[in-house]
Structure formats: C-alpha cells, structure tokens
Write a protein that holds these residues in place. Structure first.
Motif, PDB file in Angstrom:
ATOM      1  N   GLY A  98      86.244 -43.601  35.243  1.00  0.00           N
ATOM      2  CA  GLY A  98      86.660 -44.388  34.035  1.00  0.00           C
ATOM      3  C   GLY A  98      86.281 -45.836  33.946  1.00  0.00           C
ATOM      4  N   GLN A  99      85.578 -46.223  35.114  1.00  0.00           N
ATOM      5  CA  GLN A  99      85.146 -47.551  35.171  1.00  0.00           C
ATOM      6  C   GLN A  99      84.162 -47.763  36.561  1.00  0.00           C
ATOM      7  OE1 GLN A  99      88.984 -49.493  35.442  1.00  0.00           O
ATOM      8  NE2 GLN A  99      88.404 -50.303  37.554  1.00  0.00           N
ATOM      9  N   ASN A 100      83.546 -48.666  36.575  1.00  0.00           N
ATOM     10  CA  ASN A 100      82.754 -48.705  37.815  1.00  0.00           C
ATOM     11  C   ASN A 100      83.642 -48.951  39.165  1.00  0.00           C
ATOM     12  OD1 ASN A 100      81.117 -49.270  40.117  1.00  0.00           O
ATOM     13  ND2 ASN A 100      79.842 -50.966  38.956  1.00  0.00           N
ATOM     14  N   LYS A 101      83.994 -47.790  39.816  1.00  0.00           N
ATOM     15  CA  LYS A 101      84.763 -47.610  41.010  1.00  0.00           C
ATOM     16  C   LYS A 101      84.463 -48.743  42.170  1.00  0.00           C
ATOM     17  CE  LYS A 101      82.949 -43.444  42.582  1.00  0.00           C
ATOM     18  NZ  LYS A 101      83.429 -42.009  42.860  1.00  0.00           N
ATOM     19  N   LEU A 102      83.208 -48.717  42.468  1.00  0.00           N
ATOM     20  CA  LEU A 102      82.650 -49.672  43.577  1.00  0.00           C
ATOM     21  C   LEU A 102      83.306 -51.105  43.165  1.00  0.00           C
ATOM     22  CD1 LEU A 102      79.231 -47.849  44.138  1.00  0.00           C
ATOM     23  CD2 LEU A 102      81.474 -47.432  44.996  1.00  0.00           C
ATOM     24  N   ILE A 103      83.466 -51.482  41.968  1.00  0.00           N
ATOM     25  CA  ILE A 103      83.956 -52.936  42.042  1.00  0.00           C
ATOM     26  C   ILE A 103      85.478 -53.179  41.957  1.00  0.00           C
ATOM     27  CG2 ILE A 103      81.798 -53.745  41.421  1.00  0.00           C
ATOM     28  CD1 ILE A 103      82.727 -54.016  38.434  1.00  0.00           C
ATOM     29  N   ALA A 104      86.023 -51.769  41.948  1.00  0.00           N
ATOM     30  CA  ALA A 104      87.685 -51.880  41.764  1.00  0.00           C
ATOM     31  C   ALA A 104      88.324 -52.524  42.961  1.00  0.00           C
ATOM     32  CB  ALA A 104      88.039 -50.501  41.950  1.00  0.00           C
ATOM     33  N   PRO A 105      89.098 -53.487  42.684  1.00  0.00           N
ATOM     34  CA  PRO A 105      89.481 -54.500  43.818  1.00  0.00           C
ATOM     35  C   PRO A 105      90.426 -53.405  44.947  1.00  0.00           C
ATOM     36  CG  PRO A 105      91.151 -54.527  41.920  1.00  0.00           C
ATOM     37  CD  PRO A 105      89.926 -53.777  41.361  1.00  0.00           C
ATOM     38  N   LEU A 106      90.327 -54.249  46.105  1.00  0.00           N
ATOM     39  CA  LEU A 106      90.896 -53.212  47.188  1.00  0.00           C
ATOM     40  C   LEU A 106      91.276 -54.251  48.234  1.00  0.00           C
ATOM     41  CD1 LEU A 106      91.717 -50.717  48.667  1.00  0.00           C
ATOM     42  CD2 LEU A 106      89.343 -50.420  49.427  1.00  0.00           C
ATOM     43  N   LEU A 107      92.594 -54.767  48.514  1.00  0.00           N
ATOM     44  CA  LEU A 107      93.172 -55.520  49.638  1.00  0.00           C
ATOM     45  C   LEU A 107      92.268 -56.964  49.581  1.00  0.00           C
ATOM     46  CD1 LEU A 107      93.731 -52.847  52.385  1.00  0.00           C
ATOM     47  CD2 LEU A 107      95.376 -53.808  50.534  1.00  0.00           C
ATOM     48  N   GLY A 108      92.247 -57.506  48.380  1.00  0.00           N
ATOM     49  CA  GLY A 108      91.215 -58.782  48.230  1.00  0.00           C
ATOM     50  C   GLY A 108      89.758 -58.619  48.354  1.00  0.00           C
ATOM     51  N   GLU A 109      89.269 -57.372  48.421  1.00  0.00           N
ATOM     52  CA  GLU A 109      87.577 -57.397  48.323  1.00  0.00           C
ATOM     53  C   GLU A 109      87.621 -56.259  47.304  1.00  0.00           C
ATOM     54  OE1 GLU A 109      86.300 -58.007  52.769  1.00  0.00           O
ATOM     55  OE2 GLU A 109      87.662 -56.140  52.421  1.00  0.00           O
ATOM     56  N   LEU A 110      86.126 -56.007  46.945  1.00  0.00           N
ATOM     57  CA  LEU A 110      85.819 -54.769  46.211  1.00  0.00           C
ATOM     58  C   LEU A 110      85.669 -53.600  47.332  1.00  0.00           C
ATOM     59  CD1 LEU A 110      82.499 -56.390  44.366  1.00  0.00           C
ATOM     60  CD2 LEU A 110      85.028 -56.482  43.726  1.00  0.00           C
ATOM     61  N   LEU A 111      85.936 -52.421  46.429  1.00  0.00           N
ATOM     62  CA  LEU A 111      86.193 -51.363  47.336  1.00  0.00           C
ATOM     63  C   LEU A 111      84.656 -51.002  47.999  1.00  0.00           C
ATOM     64  CD1 LEU A 111      87.429 -47.948  45.883  1.00  0.00           C
ATOM     65  CD2 LEU A 111      85.270 -47.948  46.954  1.00  0.00           C
ATOM     66  N   LEU A 112      83.696 -51.245  47.240  1.00  0.00           N
ATOM     67  CA  LEU A 112      82.413 -51.369  47.723  1.00  0.00           C
ATOM     68  C   LEU A 112      82.122 -52.143  49.176  1.00  0.00           C
ATOM     69  CD1 LEU A 112      79.215 -50.236  47.900  1.00  0.00           C
ATOM     70  CD2 LEU A 112      78.814 -52.014  46.408  1.00  0.00           C
ATOM     71  N   GLU A 113      82.810 -53.242  49.203  1.00  0.00           N
ATOM     72  CA  GLU A 113      82.761 -54.083  50.368  1.00  0.00           C
ATOM     73  C   GLU A 113      83.305 -53.538  51.509  1.00  0.00           C
ATOM     74  OE1 GLU A 113      83.264 -58.521  49.585  1.00  0.00           O
ATOM     75  OE2 GLU A 113      84.483 -57.520  47.941  1.00  0.00           O
ATOM     76  N   LYS A 114      84.286 -52.766  51.488  1.00  0.00           N
ATOM     77  CA  LYS A 114      84.873 -52.065  52.664  1.00  0.00           C
ATOM     78  C   LYS A 114      83.853 -51.192  53.285  1.00  0.00           C
ATOM     79  CE  LYS A 114      89.064 -53.659  52.260  1.00  0.00           C
ATOM     80  NZ  LYS A 114      89.627 -54.749  53.003  1.00  0.00           N
ATOM     81  N   THR A 115      83.037 -50.472  52.550  1.00  0.00           N
ATOM     82  CA  THR A 115      82.108 -49.510  53.014  1.00  0.00           C
ATOM     83  C   THR A 115      81.088 -50.259  53.691  1.00  0.00           C
ATOM     84  OG1 THR A 115      82.734 -47.881  51.305  1.00  0.00           O
ATOM     85  CG2 THR A 115      80.821 -47.709  52.615  1.00  0.00           C
ATOM     86  N   VAL A 116      80.475 -51.333  52.839  1.00  0.00           N
ATOM     87  CA  VAL A 116      79.458 -52.130  53.570  1.00  0.00           C
ATOM     88  C   VAL A 116      79.810 -52.750  54.692  1.00  0.00           C
ATOM     89  CG1 VAL A 116      78.037 -54.204  53.086  1.00  0.00           C
ATOM     90  CG2 VAL A 116      78.557 -52.588  51.138  1.00  0.00           C
ATOM     91  N   LYS A 117      80.969 -53.489  54.953  1.00  0.00           N
ATOM     92  CA  LYS A 117      81.537 -53.879  56.245  1.00  0.00           C
ATOM     93  C   LYS A 117      81.414 -53.162  57.293  1.00  0.00           C
ATOM     94  CE  LYS A 117      84.106 -57.969  54.617  1.00  0.00           C
ATOM     95  NZ  LYS A 117      85.281 -58.760  54.407  1.00  0.00           N
ATOM     96  N   SER A 118      81.971 -51.842  57.142  1.00  0.00           N
ATOM     97  CA  SER A 118      81.781 -50.739  58.189  1.00  0.00           C
ATOM     98  C   SER A 118      80.348 -50.529  58.678  1.00  0.00           C
ATOM     99  CB  SER A 118      82.217 -49.612  57.662  1.00  0.00           C
ATOM    100  OG  SER A 118      83.836 -49.773  57.437  1.00  0.00           O
ATOM    101  N   ALA A 119      79.569 -50.439  57.543  1.00  0.00           N
ATOM    102  CA  ALA A 119      78.063 -50.043  57.900  1.00  0.00           C
ATOM    103  C   ALA A 119      77.402 -51.229  58.512  1.00  0.00           C
ATOM    104  CB  ALA A 119      77.287 -49.840  56.543  1.00  0.00           C
ATOM    105  N   LEU A 120      77.855 -52.542  58.275  1.00  0.00           N
ATOM    106  CA  LEU A 120      77.431 -53.743  59.227  1.00  0.00           C
ATOM    107  C   LEU A 120      77.802 -53.733  60.484  1.00  0.00           C
ATOM    108  CD1 LEU A 120      78.047 -56.486  56.526  1.00  0.00           C
ATOM    109  CD2 LEU A 120      75.658 -55.811  57.260  1.00  0.00           C
ATOM    110  N   LEU A 121      78.700 -53.011  60.757  1.00  0.00           N
ATOM    111  CA  LEU A 121      79.366 -52.991  62.418  1.00  0.00           C
ATOM    112  C   LEU A 121      78.203 -51.846  63.265  1.00  0.00           C
ATOM    113  CD1 LEU A 121      83.086 -52.813  61.917  1.00  0.00           C
ATOM    114  CD2 LEU A 121      81.657 -54.818  62.723  1.00  0.00           C
ATOM    115  N   VAL A 122      77.576 -51.215  62.467  1.00  0.00           N
ATOM    116  CA  VAL A 122      76.769 -50.091  63.314  1.00  0.00           C
ATOM    117  C   VAL A 122      75.454 -50.132  63.017  1.00  0.00           C
ATOM    118  CG1 VAL A 122      78.653 -48.275  63.390  1.00  0.00           C
ATOM    119  CG2 VAL A 122      77.218 -48.248  61.511  1.00  0.00           C
ATOM    120  N   ALA A 123      74.663 -50.689  62.069  1.00  0.00           N
ATOM    121  CA  ALA A 123      73.304 -50.818  61.700  1.00  0.00           C
ATOM    122  C   ALA A 123      72.679 -52.047  61.773  1.00  0.00           C
ATOM    123  CB  ALA A 123      73.232 -50.122  60.115  1.00  0.00           C
TER     124      ALA A 123
END
Length: 196
Positions: A16-41
């Motif tokens: 119903g809206q751009n889910k990747l910019i939905a707030p999640l614990l003080g960050e964007l939902l997309l940021e959580k995924t990106v931060k995990s990727a940064l740890l392995v790549a």
C-alpha cells in the motif's frame, strides 16, 4: 571479491506504500537489510527505481534502466554493475536476515539459492548473458533462472543451524504483516501476552 545486491525496485502494491522506507526501530526497513549485507560483502549495491530515499553509508544506489517491474531487472542490473565475481542477491524487504545465513550463501559455489527462497541466492557475474537473454525473451521467473543456470539448492535444514525459526526469510508483502511483526509486539507485551 563479493558484491551484495539488495533488490529495491518492487512496486510494494500489496503493502500500500513503499515498504522499503517504512520506519523500523529508528531506521528504514531497507536499512536493516543493507546493514546485514555490509557485514558480509566487499561491495553493496542497492538496485532500485528512481531517486534513492536517503544516503546509505557504505552502499551504492544503482537505478534499474527498466520501466517495468521484475526481480530479473534488478538481478540483471546488479550483475552488470558488480565489481565482484560472486554476487549475493537478496530482497530489500528482509530486515530479519541473519548475518550467518548471508555468510553461508557467500561461501557456497555459485550459482546457488536457498530452498523455496529463490531471491536469496549467490550468482556469478558471468551469469549476466543468460539473465539478459531471459529478459529479452520476456521470461521473468526467478525460479526459471535457477533452472536454466542449474543452480544448487541449499536445503533449509542447513540454514536452520543458524536460524532455527527461519525468520531470515520473513519478507513483508502486506502492511498487516509489518504491523503485526514490528508494531504488534509492543502492544502484546503491554497487554501481558508477549513471550520472549
């Protein structure tokens, strides 16, 4: 060198809206995924449509050169732009992905994917021509991509060593899923129903 490609080019029509910019614990939902990727790549690409929603430290925003919507557009763009020979593919809407699961993927010989989770994959940069051919043919199923590549399937039981409940693969397609998963927990705890 390993490149991680976070796919962020979907429509979010069911959400119903751009889910990747939905707030999640003080960050964007997309940021959580990106931060995990940064740890392995060694390199992280976020492949999306239009203007990036914000700066992502350590990651590069790449715009898909397609007007339609298909995960293969994101995969094709990622393979073209990646500097690494191994390219970790993951959807942008999986904020609970465990770093250990991503490491498991990056250690597998590509092409490979996690059973029943075709967008959690590791490919080779050299797979670009086959993906390009599929896009030209109008074939957009990621499952078909893995069939044509003869990708190895990583069994879920192997992943459960690091993620017993399989929360890493929780992707949020509907707003109710997001609300129940992230907003509902505090309500349940306040009402005495939450269990840790």
């Amino acid at each position: 060198m390993i490149t991680a490609a976070v796919l962020a080019g979907g429509k979010s029509s069911r959400f119903g809206q751009n889910k990747l910019i939905a707030p999640l614990l003080g960050e964007l939902l997309l940021e959580k995924t990106v931060k995990s990727a940064l740890l392995v790549a060694d390199e992280v690409l976020i492949v999306g449509k239009g203007v990036k929603p914000k700066e992502f430290k350590g990651a590069k925003w790449i715009v898909e050169p397609f007007t339609g919507y298909s995960p293969l557009y994101g995969i094709l763009t990622a393979l073209k732009e990646a500097r690494g020979e191994r390219v970790l593919i993951l959807p942008g809407d999986c904020p609970l992905i465990r770093t250990e699961v991503l490491r498991l993927l990056t250690e597998k010989e590509p092409p490979a994917f996690i059973e029943r989770n075709y967008l959690f994959a590791v490919l080779k940069k050299e797979n670009f021509p086959l993906v390009e051919e599929m896009v030209r043919e109008g074939v957009h199923r990621v499952r078909e991509l893995h069939r044509r590549l003869k990708s190895r399937e990583i069994k879920v039981k192997e992943v459960k060593l690091f993620d017993f409940k399989g929360v890493s693969f929780t992707n949020l397609n509907y707003f109710d899923e997001y609300r129940n998963l992230f907003l509902g927990r505090e309500d349940e705890k306040a009402n005495g129903r939450g269990a840790d």
